[in-house]
Design an enzyme around this catalytic site. Structure first.
Site, PDB file in Angstrom:
ATOM      1  N   GLU A  91      15.242  -1.549   4.802  1.00 12.80           N
ATOM      2  CA  GLU A  91      13.939  -0.862   4.841  1.00 12.80           C
ATOM      3  C   GLU A  91      13.124  -1.495   5.967  1.00 12.80           C
ATOM      4  O   GLU A  91      13.106  -2.718   6.117  1.00 12.80           O
ATOM      5  CB  GLU A  91      13.231  -1.049   3.492  1.00 12.80           C
ATOM      6  CG  GLU A  91      11.781  -0.599   3.502  1.00 12.80           C
ATOM      7  CD  GLU A  91      11.044  -0.861   2.178  1.00 12.80           C
ATOM      8  OE1 GLU A  91      11.693  -0.975   1.119  1.00 12.80           O
ATOM      9  OE2 GLU A  91       9.814  -0.968   2.217  1.00 12.80           O
ATOM     10  N   GLU A  93       1.885  -0.597   6.233  1.00 12.57           N
ATOM     11  CA  GLU A  93       1.773  -0.788   4.784  1.00 12.57           C
ATOM     12  C   GLU A  93       0.663  -1.788   4.501  1.00 12.57           C
ATOM     13  O   GLU A  93       0.749  -2.944   4.882  1.00 12.57           O
ATOM     14  CB  GLU A  93       3.084  -1.274   4.161  1.00 12.57           C
ATOM     15  CG  GLU A  93       2.971  -1.356   2.644  1.00 12.57           C
ATOM     16  CD  GLU A  93       4.295  -1.525   1.916  1.00 12.57           C
ATOM     17  OE1 GLU A  93       5.171  -2.242   2.423  1.00 12.57           O
ATOM     18  OE2 GLU A  93       4.431  -0.941   0.823  1.00 12.57           O
TER      19      GLU A  93
END
Ligand SMILES: *[C@@H]1O[C@H](CO)[C@@H](O)[C@H](O)[C@H]1NC(C)=O
Ligand SMILES: *[C@@H]1O[C@H](CO)[C@@H](O)[C@H](O)[C@H]1NC(C)=O
Ligand SMILES: *[C@@H]1O[C@H](CO)[C@@H](O)[C@H](O)[C@H]1NC(C)=O
Ligand SMILES: *[C@@H]1O[C@H](CO)[C@@H](O)[C@H](O)[C@H]1NC(C)=O
Ligand SMILES: *[C@@H]1O[C@H](CO)[C@@H](O)[C@H](O)[C@H]1NC(C)=O
Ligand SMILES: *[C@@H]1O[C@H](CO)[C@@H](O)[C@H](O)[C@H]1NC(C)=O
Ligand SMILES: *[C@@H]1O[C@H](CO)[C@@H](O)[C@H](O)[C@H]1NC(C)=O
Length: 399
Positions: free
Chosen positions: A142, A147
């Site tokens: 990932e 974020e």
């Protein structure tokens, strides 16, 4: 042997001259904006992970459109948002409607992703992300491009992988503008152990340029994030609206080598970008509370004056007026490099052969024989450089 040496010398001279000019050409492979944006994604209403996600219901595309959570605005920008009209007062299990998008196409190594937005979701309890993930998590890795949570003002970049020995050497501090936030000795560990939930944070680098997240990002007119994943590693950049390199959004073949030092740099010497990652699904979502925004200590960092805890905010729709993405475009470019780790056995003896042959399968991107040759040379050059820098780092560690 001698002829191999001559070949090596010839190629390295050629490679260094090509690298110092422009060795790699990027070709647009996905251009997602306006109504076409939605052709590139599916809405995943079943992306339920009770350990991770918070007080949310992800909607199907038709339900999200009907609820006005996804649309193209009058300026042609894509809006993806959290429901900010439903009052959930009195319902103890209330979850707010929102979206979880996954790209239809998989992104491969040798890709450059560019994302231009005017607004990133923010607000106490809000947890947005733009990231990529393999089809099997965490085995196929990932890559977190954007974020953050709540009222934070600086973005966080991270990798999460299933293979061992994937880390960001802290020595990259001089090769990136961001700050390593998860240093442990001389590395920042990217490996997660899903069964125990250990190290789910991954190897985090925090942005140091201002207004990379939150109200400041929107009020400056937004900006651009870029992520380059190739055999040398993974690099990520953030540019405020007034500082976007001139070839982004205009050139048919943007050139990351002219953009300056990346905000986050995960070199192949610390984490093998071919084997730690499988083909990636581009993912865009907005979560509420859950295992990041909702953690009491995290929530208190920026929202303690707003509410005693995250979940108490969810029923009031007015807390979500800023919980939306406003997107100009998302583009993916490829350099035609394929995954050299998947062809034949690895090893220094055969790697140049597989690097060269991998360009043969890249006909879909660039038809130019010049760029194909440049790619072959670049692949060989990368292979020669990586073991050298790895052993150099090893020597540094011993000293
Ligand atoms: C939606 O997400 C779930 C959970 O992550 C996953 O198992 C499923 O394959 C996804 N569905 C689609 C259509 O991608
Ligand atoms: C959807 O929301 C936007 C802004 O939030 C608004 O401008 C638009 O009128 C709404 N559309 C519908 C059909 O309700
Ligand atoms: C850091 O940058 C220096 C100077 O450009 C370079 O020699 C070195 O290989 C880089 N290290 C990493 C880990 O990228
Ligand atoms: C990195 O973290 C993983 C998962 O917790 C662990 O198994 C591994 O030993 C760690 N690696 C290092 C070098 O500390
Ligand atoms: C590259 O090939 C290796 C070995 O087959 C595989 O494990 C990995 O997932 C592949 N990575 C990508 C990005 O395709
Ligand atoms: C959160 O705060 C509200 C309001 O003070 C309180 O009623 C609720 O019990 C708290 N929830 C948790 C999980 O602590
Ligand atoms: C919901 O949020 C949108 C976008 O920020 C805003 O235009 C709209 O006024 C809000 N709706 C309500 C009912 O407050």
């Amino acid at each position: 042997m001698p002829s191999g040496t001559r070949l090596f010398l010839g190629l390295s001279i050629l490679a260094s001259s090509l690298v110092s000019t422009k060795a790699v050409t990027y070709t647009l492979s996905q251009d997602l904006s306006g109504d076409k944006f939605f052709d590139g994604f599916k809405f995943n209403e079943s992306a339920i992970d009770s350990n991770n996600f918070g007080n949310v219901h992800f909607l199907s595309q038709s339900a999200a459109q009907a609820a006005n959570l996804s649309f193209v605005d009058s300026n042609g920008r894509v809006i993806l948002k959290v429901d900010n009209t439903t009052n959930g007062a009195g319902d103890p299990s209330f979850g707010r409607n929102t979206i979880y998008l996954e790209s239809n196409e998989l992104m491969n190594i040798g890709s450059l992703l560019i994302f231009d937005a005017n607004h990133i979701p923010f607000g106490c309890s809000v947890w947005p992300s733009l990231f990529t993930q393999g089809q099997v998590w965490p085995q196929q890795g990932e890559i977190d491009v954007i974020e953050q949570v709540n009222l934070a003002t600086e973005n966080r970049y991270s990798l999460h992988v299933g293979v061992d020995n994937c880390n960001q050497p802290i020595s990259v501090a001089s090769n990136q503008t961001g700050t390593i936030s998860t240093a442990n000795g001389d590395i920042s560990n990217c490996t997660v152990t899903p069964t125990t939930g250990q190290n789910t944070v991954g190897c985090v680098t925090t942005e140091t340029k201002s207004n990379s997240f939150g109200s400041g990002f929107a009020s400056q007119g937004g900006g651009v994030y870029a992520m380059l994943w190739d055999e040398s590693g993974i690099a990520m950049w953030y540019f405020a609206r007034g500082s976007v390199p001139s070839d982004i959004g205009t050139s048919a073949s943007p050139d990351p080598t002219t953009w300056g030092e990346a905000s986050a740099w995960y070199p192949a010497s610390g984490c093998n970008p071919s084997t730690a990652f499988g083909p990636q699904i581009i993912t865009l979502y907005i979560d509420i509370c859950g295992a990041f925004a909702g953690v009491d200590s995290v929530f208190a960092q920026t929202c303690s004056s707003v509410a005693p805890n995250c979940t108490s905010l969810v029923p009031d729709p007015s807390n979500y007026d800023n919980a939306y993405w406003e997107i100009n475009y998302l583009r993916v470019y490829t350099n035609g490099q394929s995954n050299s780790s998947s062809s034949s056995a690895s090893g220094s003896g055969t790697s140049s052969g597989s690097g060269a042959s991998s360009t043969g399968s890249s006909s879909s991107s660039s038809g130019s024989s010049n760029s194909a040759f440049a790619l072959a040379v670049t692949s060989i050059w990368d292979y020669l450089l990586i073991p050298v820098s790895a052993s150099f780092l090893g020597m540094l560690a011993i000293l």
